[in-house]
Design an enzyme around this catalytic site. Structure first.
Site, short mmCIF file in Angstrom:
data_model
loop_
_atom_site.label_atom_id
_atom_site.label_comp_id
_atom_site.label_asym_id
_atom_site.label_seq_id
_atom_site.Cartn_x
_atom_site.Cartn_y
_atom_site.Cartn_z
N TRP A 56 9.52 25.99 53.02
CA TRP A 56 10.70 25.40 53.67
C TRP A 56 10.49 23.88 53.66
O TRP A 56 9.44 23.39 54.10
CB TRP A 56 10.78 25.93 55.10
N ASP A 76 4.50 30.39 61.16
CA ASP A 76 5.89 30.02 61.43
C ASP A 76 6.71 31.31 61.35
O ASP A 76 6.78 31.95 60.29
CB ASP A 76 6.34 29.00 60.38
N LYS A 132 18.21 32.42 64.32
CA LYS A 132 18.73 33.45 63.41
C LYS A 132 18.90 34.78 64.14
O LYS A 132 19.95 35.40 64.05
CB LYS A 132 17.81 33.65 62.22
#
Ligand code: LMR
Length: 399
Positions: free
Chosen positions: A133, A214, A249
């Site tokens: 990311w 993460d 999310k």
């Protein structure tokens, strides 16, 4: 007098939000936004979950004043985050050796973790997966670290490059900090299995690596518990890991910036010291976190009925993405793509790392109004029955 800002260079646009802005400015009908990691429903809308709606209704009926939260956030939120992320039976949590702070989404959690690590080990090298990311590099660089990479993806084979990953971690300088994706690897969609995680943990122990998991997509691969299982593996192996998690999310609360950072320590006394340092970091960055999103998440997680509703809604999002993956792979074949695109259905989470080149992704945007990232990453969670045919036809046209 010259401007104090005259030396400010014009920075390039963010590779994700920049494309998202381009999408917003596009006036063509039928445009499709597969750039940013946001789940959209069958009608192409970011959903407001029913469990969130229910709590917001209750909150609106009994409005409360907004005093400052403690620096480390809403206590009941932090407690429920620990139960969710580490499991209700976690011995580490029960022993009080996990320090958790509410944070501004997953990004904010990583930033707090990066600042903490920089205080404790300023000379350490940070390693992120290649690819990762995009913001990982930005956050750790801004925190003051040198950032390098470890191999993760085999472009020619379109698979995880596990041997490369392990070799690079074995070669990492002792004491390096390694950023790992707990589940739904962003951008590739390829996760490690439990046995592979076991090998990574062994290397981490051998090399004295500081590991940072993460977890921005818990619940989007196989389920809440399954996706968080790797955390238990680290703890069981005696590795004191950092974990960032996000509710952007899985609660569809992107704009509320709700996340947390948890640091697993050796004992309760160490956790107390770490928490005091985390509070210094938070206080100097933004003082203390906001109330609304964390209140919603805490209420849903703590109430069995709302919790069950949330789990159902999350499962529905997960299953819909899986079905769109299958439809994308089938649709590409039907649209005449000769290459085997079956990998789309073996990847997990919101993204497919399509293997399309930068030039193909640009043509997708310019000629077909289908927006993905230059890296070839496509957010399959943005597909729906209304746009899938156009997307398949467009990808076939640029291949
Ligand atoms: C993404 O990867 O698209 C999302 O996580 C949004 C972001 O902050 O980059």
């Amino acid at each position: 007098m010259s401007s104090p800002f005259s030396s400010a260079a014009l920075a390039p646009k963010d590779p994700i939000f920049g494309i998202n802005e381009q999408f917003a400015a596009d006036t063509r009908d039928g445009k499709v936004n597969m750039s940013i990691g946001m789940y959209m429903d069958e009608n192409g809308k970011v959903p407001l979950l029913q469990c969130v709606r229910a709590v917001e209704k209750m909150l609106a009926e009994t409005p409360k004043a907004r005093a400052y939260l403690p620096i480390d956030g809403l206590r009941v939120y932090d407690q429920n985050v620990q139960k969710l992320v580490f499991g209700v039976d976690s011995d580490a949590v029960k022993a009080g050796r996990v320090a958790t702070v509410q944070a501004l989404g997953g990004t904010g959690a990583i930033k707090v973790g990066a600042d903490l690590l920089h205080k404790l080990m300023p000379g350490a090298r940070v390693l992120v997966s290649d690819p990762t990311w995009g913001n990982h590099r930005g956050i750790f660089t801004q925190a003051g670290f040198q950032v390098g990479t470890y191999r993760y993806y085999h472009a020619a084979r379109r698979t995880l490059d596990f041997d490369g990953m392990l070799a690079d971690l074995r070669a990492a300088p002792v004491g390096s900090i390694v950023i790992l994706h707990a589940c739904c690897h962003n951008p590739t969609g390829y996760d490690l299995n439990a046995a592979q995680w076991g090998q990574v943990i062994e290397v981490a122990k051998e090399r004295g690596l500081t590991t940072f998991l993460d977890m921005a997509y818990q619940g989007f691969a196989d389920g809440i518990t399954e996706d968080g299982a790797v955390i238990g593996q680290f703890i069981a192996a005696g590795v004191n890991v950092l974990v960032s998690n996000s509710f952007s999310k899985n609660f569809s609360l992107y704009g509320e910036r709700v996340g947390a950072l948890s640091v697993v320590c050796t004992d309760k006394e160490e956790a107390g010291r770490v928490l005091s340092q985390l509070k210094l970091v938070v206080r100097a960055n933004y003082s203390n976190p906001p109330t609304h999103g964390a209140t919603i998440v805490a209420q849903v997680l703590a109430d069995p009925k709302l919790r069950a509703q949330w789990e159902g809604e999350l499962a529905a999002m997960r299953q819909r993405i899986k079905s769109m993956r299958q439809q994308l792979a089938d649709g590409l074949k039907a649209a005449g793509v000769k290459q085997d695109m079956g990998f789309i259905t073996t990847q997990v989470g919101m993204f497919s790392y399509s293997g399309l080149s930068k030039e193909q992704m640009q043509r997708l945007r310019q000629d077909h109004a289908v927006y993905g990232l230059d890296s070839g990453r496509l957010c399959v969670a943005a597909l729906n029955p209304h746009n899938i045919a156009h997307v398949c036809k467009s990808i076939a046209a640029v291949m």
